[in-house]
Every structure is written in structure tokens, then in C-alpha cells.
Write an enzyme that holds these catalytic residues in place. Sequence first.
Site, mmCIF file in Angstrom:
data_model
loop_
_atom_site.group_PDB
_atom_site.id
_atom_site.type_symbol
_atom_site.label_atom_id
_atom_site.label_comp_id
_atom_site.label_asym_id
_atom_site.label_seq_id
_atom_site.Cartn_x
_atom_site.Cartn_y
_atom_site.Cartn_z
ATOM 1 N N TYR A 159 -38.561 44.915 -23.248
ATOM 2 C CA TYR A 159 -37.696 44.481 -24.353
ATOM 3 C C TYR A 159 -36.381 45.232 -24.232
ATOM 4 O O TYR A 159 -36.378 46.451 -24.050
ATOM 5 C CB TYR A 159 -38.370 44.799 -25.697
ATOM 6 N N ASP A 254 -32.825 50.346 -18.303
ATOM 7 C CA ASP A 254 -32.704 50.425 -19.760
ATOM 8 C C ASP A 254 -33.414 51.698 -20.196
ATOM 9 O O ASP A 254 -34.638 51.740 -20.301
ATOM 10 C CB ASP A 254 -33.339 49.179 -20.391
ATOM 11 N N LYS A 282 -30.685 55.198 -29.074
ATOM 12 C CA LYS A 282 -31.613 56.024 -29.853
ATOM 13 C C LYS A 282 -31.215 57.500 -29.890
ATOM 14 O O LYS A 282 -30.387 57.886 -30.695
ATOM 15 C CB LYS A 282 -33.043 55.812 -29.336
#
Length: 444
Positions: A159, A254, A282
Site C-alpha cells: 500500500y 516506499d 510518518k
Amino acid sequence: MNQPAMTTPARSVPGYDLPKSSAAFARASKVIPGGVNSPARAFGAVGGEPPFMAEAHGAYLFDVDGHRYIDYIGSWGPMIVGHTHPKVTAAVSEALALGSSFGAPTEREAEIAEAVAAAVPSIEMCRFVSSGTEATMSAIRVARGFTGRDKIVKMAGCYHGHADCLLIQAGSAATTLGVPNSPGVTPGAAADTLLCPFNDADAVRKLLEANPGQVAAVLLEPIAGNMGLVPPRPGYLEALRELTTQHGTLLIFDEVMTGFRVAYGGAQERFGVTPDVTALGKIIGGGLPAAAYGASREIMTKVSPTGPIYQAGTLSGNPLAMAAGLATLNLLREPGVYDRLEALSAKLADGLEKAARDAGVPHVVQRVGSMLTLFFHDGPIHDYEDAKRSDTALFARFFWEMLARGVYLPCSQFEAAFVSAAHTEADVDHTIAAAREALAAARA
Ligand code: HOZ
């Protein structure tokens, strides 16, 4: 997949009640789709309604009903130093007093960009954005602009946020809620995304050979965290590095979840494989909205205004987010932080494994650093198809039993749990004891 429907009522655990949360959820549901601002929070896979949070300190979340939870989501990754860390709070307060957004450059943006370049092997220059979605979306645009090619290769179950071309066999809440391929993504956007299973370098090789000179980038989470935690098989990342180099294709990691998490320099430091482009998020925002993408100087100078590849953002490099991010990175450079995270996470994984073994349920615990998942399936889990074989009904019961015992796990089998530097041995002991009881109750 064995998924409870969105409407499954809350599993009732005697003595664990959420009346204020329930009222807050009813109110929110009238004006916000599903009552939440990101589907991952909706408890869609475990049934029922989420507790609404009032505050968080250190390793703990506190809901509006007065429960305290040992927190293993850490806001889905960012809170690696714990909630309301005094140094992060002070940095943000100081920045706030000076102004919350200028729409003009500030010195701290260069300071944190220097820290990122020093930490992450693939990055000489980076650009700050506001979310992981923006970071991966922009990384792909850069790869396409740099190579002059259109197609990308994505791994099923990974994702990368909600950009159109990436909502194809997407993990995280897209899988949890049964919509890995979202309506609203045009066939044109989907057509340029080629899919491979995670951990299968040969499948990537075949796709690159079948699409010569057409693939701009191979994109993956180097450690998959959005189908539950799935480590790369030995040699997988190295093989992708070699294949992409041979084909003139850029390799994009990612590292929104793994960056500054599995090592200070991310998965690329931990595994010694350097991609061409990296997406970060994050932790880099220290709990405020910040993310980044970065690469070599050669690639990044093609980004506007030095180059023609356009990307922009009003709140990019926001002073509060930069202050929180920099304070967090500074804390992570203190000696022993990652060793302690490793030891505590290993203890947790080991305890969960023994608890599941003693309970006699199918299981495997997969962990890299301070990210882990207890899968209710006899492992190992190597890819999306393996992950989907997990007993999600058992997971849902286990999840609620843990919540009732004051342990907040990710509310889906297809997510990773995060340990923070604020967790203690006592927290981990409590969690393991709770897991033993919860497994017994969930099986009953
Ligand atoms: N990317 C996060 C972990 N899978 C989910 C956060 C969210 O979608 O809200």
C-alpha cells in the site's frame, strides 16, 4: 477472504463498555463518512465501533470513556519516541509561538533535509510534502519524468497511499475493507500499473522483459507492512536492484513506514540495498503532517523549480511539522535507541509466539525491528496470497479481547504493530499476559 462485514456489531466483552465513544461515533457518522477521516480507523475488519481518543502520553492512549491502552499503533507509525515526548512538545510549542505557516522558506527545512540526506543512503536531496500519499505519488512522477517512461511495477498487497495508479491490489485498509481496487480509478490510470507478487523477483524480471524500455519504476515497500508485516526474502531486494539497473528502470522504496523505524537509515540501511528514489513519511513528521521524497542530486534537480517535473504544496515543509520531525530525528540519534527497540520488540514477538503456540491456534509472528504482526495462519507469510489465508474472524475476536485488557493493536490482520521507545518491559509483560487470556477467550 474471511472478513466480517462493516455492520458486525461490537463484540461484547463483559465489563468493557464505550458509551461516550459510541455517542461520539454516532455524531461523527452523521457528518463524516463512516465516522472516521481514514478508513483504517473504522474497525471494519473487527466489527463494532472504535473507542474515541482523548489524549496520549508515552506508550499509552486514553479514550473518552476513561480506559488506558498500551498503544501498538503509534498513530500507524510516527510516534516512535512515544506520545507527547517533552522534547518534541517543546520544539513544536516554540515553533508555534513564531508562526504556524509562512508560505515562504525557513532555515529549519534545510536543517532537516541535511539530516535526512545524512541518514538515508539513497538521498542527496529531498523535497518535503505533507503525507505519505503525496510522497509516493511524487516519487512516481519523478521516475516517469526522469525516464520518459509511463509504466510502473507495483507489488500486490503493498500500500502506497491513495493515488489513483496505486490503488490496485492495495493493502492496508483497502484490503481490510475489501476494496483493493477502488472505484473511481480510471482504466487509463490502472493500465500503466503492472502487478507482481511481493517477494517474487522472477515475476518482476518477466514483466520488465515483456515491456522493454517502458517501465519507469519498480515500486515497493522493502519490508511490506500493509498486508501485515512481511519481510523480503533473502536476495529479493538485491535482485530487484540488479534487474532495475539492467533495464534502465528506477527502483523506488516506499519507506513511509520503515524509514527511521527499522534502522535510522531505514530498510535500505538495514538490508544494504540502495534504491534510486525513496518515499518517507510518518516518523519524519514526528506526529505532525510531513513526508518527503528524495534521490540523487541528478534526479532531484529535475524537480521544479530547477527542473520541469512539477510538484508543489502550500503546507509543504510546515514549520511545526519540521520542528516535530527534527526533534524526533534528534532523539533517534541518541545512543542505544534502536538496540532497545530491537530487544523489546523481540521479547514481545517471542511472548506472542509462545502464547499462540500454547493456545494451539494456527499462527506465525513476523517481525523486523520494531514492526511486527501475529498472523493467525501457519506461516511463513511471503506475500499477499499467504496473508489473505489468515483467520481474520479469530483475529477480530482476539483484537477485542486485547482491547478490553488495555492493549491497542492495529484493528486489522493486514497491518503491522509498532513498538515505541516509550514502551517498557512491564508494558510488554502485560501485553503477553493479556494475549494469553485473550487467546483463550477468543477461542472459546
Ligand atoms: N498507512 C497506514 C498503515 N497501513 C494506514 C494509515 C491510514 O490509512 O490511516
